[in-house]
Write an enzyme that holds these catalytic residues in place. Structure first.
Site, PDB file in Angstrom:
ATOM      1  N   HIS A  81      15.248 108.327   1.217  1.00  0.00           N
ATOM      2  CA  HIS A  81      14.258 108.829   1.880  1.00  0.00           C
ATOM      3  C   HIS A  81      13.159 109.438   1.104  1.00  0.00           C
ATOM      4  O   HIS A  81      13.159 110.683   0.891  1.00  0.00           O
ATOM      5  CB  HIS A  81      14.343 109.642   3.154  1.00  0.00           C
ATOM      6  CG  HIS A  81      13.157 110.014   3.798  1.00  0.00           C
ATOM      7  ND1 HIS A  81      13.014 109.296   5.097  1.00  0.00           N
ATOM      8  CD2 HIS A  81      12.067 110.518   3.955  1.00  0.00           C
ATOM      9  CE1 HIS A  81      11.782 109.340   5.839  1.00  0.00           C
ATOM     10  NE2 HIS A  81      11.214 110.516   4.816  1.00  0.00           N
ATOM     11  N   HIS A 133       9.892 109.161  13.848  1.00  0.00           N
ATOM     12  CA  HIS A 133       8.886 110.163  14.139  1.00  0.00           C
ATOM     13  C   HIS A 133       8.940 110.654  15.588  1.00  0.00           C
ATOM     14  O   HIS A 133       7.828 110.469  16.184  1.00  0.00           O
ATOM     15  CB  HIS A 133       7.643 109.820  13.717  1.00  0.00           C
ATOM     16  CG  HIS A 133       7.464 109.811  12.132  1.00  0.00           C
ATOM     17  ND1 HIS A 133       6.956 111.020  11.534  1.00  0.00           N
ATOM     18  CD2 HIS A 133       7.940 109.039  11.065  1.00  0.00           C
ATOM     19  CE1 HIS A 133       7.081 110.866  10.148  1.00  0.00           C
ATOM     20  NE2 HIS A 133       7.860 109.640   9.959  1.00  0.00           N
ATOM     21  N   ASN A 173      11.800 113.822   5.177  1.00  0.00           N
ATOM     22  CA  ASN A 173      10.776 115.071   4.751  1.00  0.00           C
ATOM     23  C   ASN A 173      10.234 115.792   6.185  1.00  0.00           C
ATOM     24  O   ASN A 173      10.052 116.868   5.920  1.00  0.00           O
ATOM     25  CB  ASN A 173       9.923 114.771   3.692  1.00  0.00           C
ATOM     26  CG  ASN A 173       8.947 113.552   4.444  1.00  0.00           C
ATOM     27  OD1 ASN A 173       9.611 112.415   5.060  1.00  0.00           O
ATOM     28  ND2 ASN A 173       7.654 113.763   4.218  1.00  0.00           N
ATOM     29  N   HIS A 174      10.241 115.024   7.373  1.00  0.00           N
ATOM     30  CA  HIS A 174       9.803 115.956   8.322  1.00  0.00           C
ATOM     31  C   HIS A 174      10.958 116.538   9.139  1.00  0.00           C
ATOM     32  O   HIS A 174      10.602 117.512   9.841  1.00  0.00           O
ATOM     33  CB  HIS A 174       9.121 114.678   9.383  1.00  0.00           C
ATOM     34  CG  HIS A 174       7.711 114.264   8.965  1.00  0.00           C
ATOM     35  ND1 HIS A 174       6.659 114.833   9.538  1.00  0.00           N
ATOM     36  CD2 HIS A 174       7.478 113.379   7.907  1.00  0.00           C
ATOM     37  CE1 HIS A 174       5.673 114.278   9.030  1.00  0.00           C
ATOM     38  NE2 HIS A 174       6.135 113.444   7.998  1.00  0.00           N
ATOM     39  N   HIS A 186       6.080 103.703   5.251  1.00  0.00           N
ATOM     40  CA  HIS A 186       5.842 103.354   6.611  1.00  0.00           C
ATOM     41  C   HIS A 186       5.323 102.097   6.602  1.00  0.00           C
ATOM     42  O   HIS A 186       5.507 101.240   7.681  1.00  0.00           O
ATOM     43  CB  HIS A 186       4.942 104.344   7.401  1.00  0.00           C
ATOM     44  CG  HIS A 186       5.419 105.739   7.912  1.00  0.00           C
ATOM     45  ND1 HIS A 186       4.979 106.433   8.901  1.00  0.00           N
ATOM     46  CD2 HIS A 186       6.341 106.349   7.286  1.00  0.00           C
ATOM     47  CE1 HIS A 186       5.631 107.506   9.018  1.00  0.00           C
ATOM     48  NE2 HIS A 186       6.372 107.362   8.121  1.00  0.00           N
ATOM     49  N   ASP A 201      12.243 106.073  10.057  1.00  0.00           N
ATOM     50  CA  ASP A 201      10.902 106.958  10.433  1.00  0.00           C
ATOM     51  C   ASP A 201      10.505 106.910  11.806  1.00  0.00           C
ATOM     52  O   ASP A 201       9.586 105.976  12.165  1.00  0.00           O
ATOM     53  CB  ASP A 201       9.842 106.573   9.301  1.00  0.00           C
ATOM     54  CG  ASP A 201      10.138 106.960   8.063  1.00  0.00           C
ATOM     55  OD1 ASP A 201       9.412 107.951   7.459  1.00  0.00           O
ATOM     56  OD2 ASP A 201      11.156 106.283   7.321  1.00  0.00           O
ATOM     57  N   HIS A 226      11.018 106.444   4.435  1.00  0.00           N
ATOM     58  CA  HIS A 226       9.965 107.236   4.064  1.00  0.00           C
ATOM     59  C   HIS A 226       8.586 106.418   4.018  1.00  0.00           C
ATOM     60  O   HIS A 226       7.281 106.787   4.311  1.00  0.00           O
ATOM     61  CB  HIS A 226      10.157 108.063   2.810  1.00  0.00           C
ATOM     62  CG  HIS A 226       8.901 108.861   2.428  1.00  0.00           C
ATOM     63  ND1 HIS A 226       8.625 110.020   3.139  1.00  0.00           N
ATOM     64  CD2 HIS A 226       7.960 109.201   1.418  1.00  0.00           C
ATOM     65  CE1 HIS A 226       7.505 110.877   2.598  1.00  0.00           C
ATOM     66  NE2 HIS A 226       7.312 110.114   1.567  1.00  0.00           N
TER      67      HIS A 226
END
Ligand SMILES: [Mn+2]
Length: 494
Positions: free
Chosen positions: A228, A24, A130-131, A258, A22, A256
């Site tokens: 995830h 991001h 998922n992102h 955080h 993650d 997933h």
């Protein structure tokens, strides 16, 4: 090593993996203060991987914040991967499986370091989250682009949503054999249904030389999985219960979620460990995201492992606090006069204190941003306590990284006061005095017989509690509570 004595491991036989999830990249990319945060932390992870001289990097999904990242985020990621993962140093992981099915959109249908046209020194393996899941024409994930470019080994990608067949990437370094399983993000509900319909198959890889006993073979493979999915129970079929995963696994790296819970936790039902590294950048101002961020140095020797949490030193300080204003009403005199101003004054004092506290999180790393994230959550019983949080935040424009949402008001939901039930000592004494009370479940039963009338149980009948106690204590059944509760609820057991 966890569940190990360390033994005679040596450098040629230990697989060393940098674990992170993650990241991001591109999160708040347009924010004047926080725009670079995701890249700074990702770069620190890459630098740690190089300085720790690991064999590979394993990412748990959500490398990117957006399914279609902006030019800047994509460029930055390509640049960082080129800088830290290319080079002359040979990769010591031998690939044993036929990889044509394992790696998605790899031009050479295998790991990038086996591509003769590329010069990889540090391979990166990743599933999607998922992102950064596949979208648009051709159902492409950004990881497909990185895979085609030879920068990432994108694995664990499902292509058929009616059944999941998860076959491992097989790697070897000296005496250590690693079976690496990946499951890229899939909605929890769909995944649970596939499990219920027995449509998830995971090939347990134990194949080795044929002249060894089955037991030896099994102990020669380390089974590592990366997922995830929701891990916390967010409602029925809204998460992946750990125990749905097969017991032959040794360790699961859980993406997933955080919150950093990187220390491996033993799942007693399955006898495997779960490590949840957490994100490298906070994407919400919640309490869990204020836990210090880490990546992990995973070392595997035969079927033993140890995971050393490495703190990320470039993460922006983040202080979270939640205060129930009802508890402060008397002290602050909120029941009389101008409650709003009093709350605002209190918040101001609190924020100063939190900014001060954030300085403890400064690590001295030259790239760590110093302006902190601050979140004060105020639980309020009525609107007269509320002030304008936008205007309030403007006072902190240069001192807090999230001035627009420093204070978050949350309506207090009045619950009927929970009744405190103390142990009925008299009833316990009588239960203990009874003859033949040698079994703990009888004690539970008799205690409630004595105490009944005054204090009946509200959730479970005392007989059910006695049965759970019996199964737990006498039968050593760790599923006792689940099974009894499910039986009483008439819920299916899966
Ligand atoms: Mn995420």
């Amino acid at each position: 090593m966890t569940n190990a004595d360390g033994g005679d491991k040596d450098v040629d036989n230990v697989i060393r993996i940098m674990v992170s999830t993650d990241n991001h990249l591109g999160y708040l990319g347009n924010d004047r203060i926080r725009g670079e945060d995701s890249f700074v932390a990702f770069e620190e992870m890459l630098q740690l991987a190089v300085s720790e001289d690991v064999d590979m990097i394993l990412l748990g999904g959500d490398l990117f914040h957006h399914a279609v990242p902006g030019q800047y985020a994509l460029h930055k990621c390509l640049e960082l991967l080129r800088r830290y993962t290319f080079g002359d140093k040979p990769v010591s992981l031998e690939i044993l499986s036929d990889q044509s099915r394992c790696f998605h959109n790899a031009v050479n249908e295998s790991v990038n370091y086996e591509d003769p046209n590329l010069n990889i020194s540090l391979p990166v393996f990743s599933i999607h989250g998922n992102h950064d899941d596949p979208s648009g024409a051709g159902r492409l994930s950004t990881l497909d682009l990185l895979s085609t470019a030879g920068l990432v080994n994108y694995f664990g990608r499902w292509t058929d949503l009616t059944k999941l067949e998860i076959s491992p990437v097989l790697l070897r370094k000296g005496e250590t054999h690693l079976a690496l399983y990946g499951l890229s993000h899939i909605t929890d509900l769909r995944l649970i249904h596939l499990f219920e319909e027995f449509k998830v198959t995971m090939q347990c890889h134990t194949e080795n030389s044929t002249d060894q006993s089955a037991e030896d073979e099994e102990s020669n493979w380390f089974h590592l999985m990366v997922v995830h999915q929701n891990r916390a129970n967010r409602g029925h079929k809204q998460y992946l219960p750990e125990e749905l995963l097969p017991a032959f696994l040794n360790l699961i790296i859980w993406g997933h979620e955080h919150d950093c819970r990187i220390e491996p936790e033993l799942n007693v039902k399955r006898d495997f460990y779960v490590s949840q590294p957490g994100s490298s950048v906070p994407t919400s101002l919640s309490e869990g995201e204020s836990i210090k961020k880490h990546v992990g140095l995973l070392e595997i020797y035969k079927n033993k492992f140890q995971l050393k949490p490495l703190p990320l030193k470039t993460v922006r300080p983040f202080i979270f606090e939640s205060i129930n204003l009802s508890d402060m009403a008397a002290e602050l005199g909120l029941d009389e006069g101008d409650a709003k101003s009093k709350v605002e004054k209190f918040a101001r004092m609190k924020i100063e204190e939190m900014i001060e506290r954030s300085k403890d999180r400064l690590t001295g790393h030259p790239k760590q941003p110093e302006i902190p994230l601050i979140r004060l959550r105020l639980l309020y019983p009525n609107e007269s306590y509320m002030f304008n949080t936008i205007r309030f935040g403007q006072e902190y424009n240069s001192r807090v990284a999230n001035p627009a949402d420093i204070v978050h008001f949350k309506k207090l939901i009045q619950k009927s006061k929970a009744e405190t039930i103390n142990l009925d000592k008299e009833a316990m004494k009588k239960a203990l005095e009874m003859e033949n009370t040698t079994r703990v479940e009888e004690l539970v039963d008799r205690y409630f017989d004595e105490a009944q009338g005054q204090k009946p149980l509200k959730l479970l009948h005392s007989k059910a509690l006695a049965e759970i106690t019996f199964r737990l204590v006498e039968r050593h059944d760790p599923n006792a509570a689940d099974n009894i509760v499910n039986f009483l609820l008439g819920a299916p057991r899966w």
